[in-house]
Design a protein around this motif. Structure first.
Motif, PDB file in Angstrom:
ATOM      1  N   TYR A   1     -18.842   1.113  -9.693  1.00 38.87           N
ATOM      2  CA  TYR A   1     -19.441  -0.220  -9.700  1.00 38.87           C
ATOM      3  C   TYR A   1     -20.331  -0.322  -8.483  1.00 38.87           C
ATOM      4  N   GLU A   2     -21.506  -0.871  -8.677  1.00 38.00           N
ATOM      5  CA  GLU A   2     -22.408  -1.098  -7.549  1.00 38.00           C
ATOM      6  C   GLU A   2     -23.234  -2.348  -7.822  1.00 38.00           C
ATOM      7  N   GLU A   3     -23.341  -3.175  -6.802  1.00 36.29           N
ATOM      8  CA  GLU A   3     -24.104  -4.421  -6.913  1.00 36.29           C
ATOM      9  C   GLU A   3     -24.737  -4.719  -5.563  1.00 36.29           C
ATOM     10  N   ARG A   4     -25.947  -5.213  -5.605  1.00 36.01           N
ATOM     11  CA  ARG A   4     -26.625  -5.658  -4.394  1.00 36.01           C
ATOM     12  C   ARG A   4     -26.819  -7.162  -4.495  1.00 36.01           C
ATOM     13  N   LEU A   5     -26.353  -7.875  -3.498  1.00 38.11           N
ATOM     14  CA  LEU A   5     -26.463  -9.335  -3.492  1.00 38.11           C
ATOM     15  C   LEU A   5     -27.775  -9.723  -2.827  1.00 38.11           C
ATOM     16  N   THR A   6     -28.806  -9.835  -3.637  1.00 36.12           N
ATOM     17  CA  THR A   6     -30.131 -10.151  -3.117  1.00 36.12           C
ATOM     18  C   THR A   6     -30.311 -11.657  -2.958  1.00 36.12           C
ATOM     19  N   ALA A   7     -31.157 -12.022  -2.033  1.00 30.18           N
ATOM     20  CA  ALA A   7     -31.457 -13.435  -1.795  1.00 30.18           C
ATOM     21  C   ALA A   7     -32.249 -13.993  -2.977  1.00 30.18           C
ATOM     22  N   PRO A   8     -32.079 -15.264  -3.287  1.00 27.35           N
ATOM     23  CA  PRO A   8     -32.815 -15.863  -4.410  1.00 27.35           C
ATOM     24  C   PRO A   8     -34.317 -15.957  -4.128  1.00 27.35           C
ATOM     25  N   ARG A   9     -35.088 -16.059  -5.211  1.00 26.31           N
ATOM     26  CA  ARG A   9     -36.557 -16.119  -5.089  1.00 26.31           C
ATOM     27  C   ARG A   9     -37.021 -17.311  -4.255  1.00 26.31           C
TER      28      ARG A   9
ATOM     29  N   VAL B   1     -26.834  -6.970   1.272  1.00 31.64           N
ATOM     30  CA  VAL B   1     -25.441  -6.557   1.270  1.00 31.64           C
ATOM     31  C   VAL B   1     -25.088  -5.932  -0.084  1.00 31.64           C
ATOM     32  N   ARG B   2     -24.282  -4.876  -0.035  1.00 35.09           N
ATOM     33  CA  ARG B   2     -23.899  -4.155  -1.248  1.00 35.09           C
ATOM     34  C   ARG B   2     -22.391  -4.210  -1.447  1.00 35.09           C
ATOM     35  N   ILE B   3     -22.009  -4.203  -2.708  1.00 35.53           N
ATOM     36  CA  ILE B   3     -20.603  -4.115  -3.106  1.00 35.53           C
ATOM     37  C   ILE B   3     -20.484  -2.867  -3.972  1.00 35.53           C
ATOM     38  N   ARG B   4     -19.536  -1.983  -3.637  1.00 36.38           N
ATOM     39  CA  ARG B   4     -19.364  -0.748  -4.398  1.00 36.38           C
ATOM     40  C   ARG B   4     -17.891  -0.408  -4.547  1.00 36.38           C
ATOM     41  N   VAL B   5     -17.568   0.213  -5.646  1.00 40.81           N
ATOM     42  CA  VAL B   5     -16.259   0.831  -5.829  1.00 40.81           C
ATOM     43  C   VAL B   5     -16.561   2.319  -5.954  1.00 40.81           C
ATOM     44  N   VAL B   6     -16.173   3.056  -4.924  1.00 40.41           N
ATOM     45  CA  VAL B   6     -16.522   4.474  -4.870  1.00 40.41           C
ATOM     46  C   VAL B   6     -15.481   5.230  -4.050  1.00 40.41           C
TER      47      VAL B   6
ATOM     48  N   SER C   1     -18.064 -12.485  -3.163  1.00 38.54           N
ATOM     49  CA  SER C   1     -19.014 -13.114  -4.079  1.00 38.54           C
ATOM     50  C   SER C   1     -19.650 -12.018  -4.916  1.00 38.54           C
ATOM     51  N   THR C   2     -19.690 -12.220  -6.216  1.00 45.09           N
ATOM     52  CA  THR C   2     -20.279 -11.235  -7.118  1.00 45.09           C
ATOM     53  C   THR C   2     -20.809 -11.935  -8.362  1.00 45.09           C
ATOM     54  N   ARG C   3     -21.881 -11.396  -8.894  1.00 48.04           N
ATOM     55  CA  ARG C   3     -22.450 -11.976 -10.107  1.00 48.04           C
ATOM     56  C   ARG C   3     -21.656 -11.585 -11.341  1.00 48.04           C
ATOM     57  N   ASP C   4     -20.875 -10.498 -11.256  1.00 45.93           N
ATOM     58  CA  ASP C   4     -20.090 -10.016 -12.399  1.00 45.93           C
ATOM     59  C   ASP C   4     -18.657  -9.708 -11.953  1.00 45.93           C
TER      60      ASP C   4
ATOM     61  N   LEU D   1     -16.359  -6.010 -11.735  1.00 42.77           N
ATOM     62  CA  LEU D   1     -15.825  -5.536 -10.460  1.00 42.77           C
ATOM     63  C   LEU D   1     -14.307  -5.399 -10.528  1.00 42.77           C
ATOM     64  N   ALA D   2     -13.628  -6.374 -11.122  1.00 47.64           N
ATOM     65  CA  ALA D   2     -12.170  -6.290 -11.276  1.00 47.64           C
ATOM     66  C   ALA D   2     -11.774  -5.110 -12.146  1.00 47.64           C
ATOM     67  N   ALA D   3     -12.516  -4.883 -13.223  1.00 46.83           N
ATOM     68  CA  ALA D   3     -12.229  -3.754 -14.109  1.00 46.83           C
ATOM     69  C   ALA D   3     -12.422  -2.426 -13.395  1.00 46.83           C
ATOM     70  N   ALA D   4     -13.471  -2.326 -12.569  1.00 40.91           N
ATOM     71  CA  ALA D   4     -13.715  -1.079 -11.841  1.00 40.91           C
ATOM     72  C   ALA D   4     -12.619  -0.827 -10.811  1.00 40.91           C
TER      73      ALA D   4
END
Length: 152
Positions: free
Chosen positions: A8-16, A62-67, A135-138, A142-145
């Protein structure tokens, strides 16, 4: 052949809208320097926009990863063996855990512009941190990973 590990990998980017504000900060910097002259105005515009851009970019990188058997959330690297149950938080529950339900000892990677989150209990008795709030969009993915990698 070994199957690939769940990942799992996600980058929490700032809004437009934050980038629009960055441009407005640049314009404000230019207007502040306008009385000095056109070259100073250009320098103020570029300098203020650059500084605001760096701030927004660094906050939104900031990044969130399960690795490799770990949950990496921002600067924290938590072994999955130290994690317990994962709780997917909808908007209301996430807001509650960010405010009146929050524990000051918890590790919180939160971004106010992301309404959903995942809360994972810390089961390591030597660690005083009661849980991790991310904080995560999905949050379901993330829980499943986390669950899949821990079970493997």
């Amino acid at each position: 052949m070994q199957p690939s590990a769940p990942h799992y990998e996600e980058r929490l980017t700032a809004p437009r809208s934050w980038w629009l504000i960055t441009a407005l900060v640049g314009v404000a910097g230019g207007l502040i320097m306008l009385p000095i002259g056109p070259l100073a105005m250009l320098g103020g515009l570029i300098g203020a926009a650059a500084v605001a851009g760096v701030v927004v970019s660094s906050y939104g990188s900031v990044r969130i990863r399960v690795v490799a058997g770990s949950l990496v959330a921002g600067e924290a690297r938590i072994p999955l063996s130290a994690l317990g149950e994962a709780e997917v938080l909808d908007e209301e529950e996430a807001r509650a855990w960010r405010s009146y339900k929050a524990d000051a000892r918890a590790y919180m990677l939160l971004r106010s512009y992301i309404p959903t989150a995942l809360r994972i209990e810390i089961t390591d008795p030597a660690d005083p941190t009661p849980y991790v709030y991310v904080s995560t969009r999905d949050p379901k993915a993330l829980a499943a990973a986390v669950t899949a990698v821990r079970a493997a």
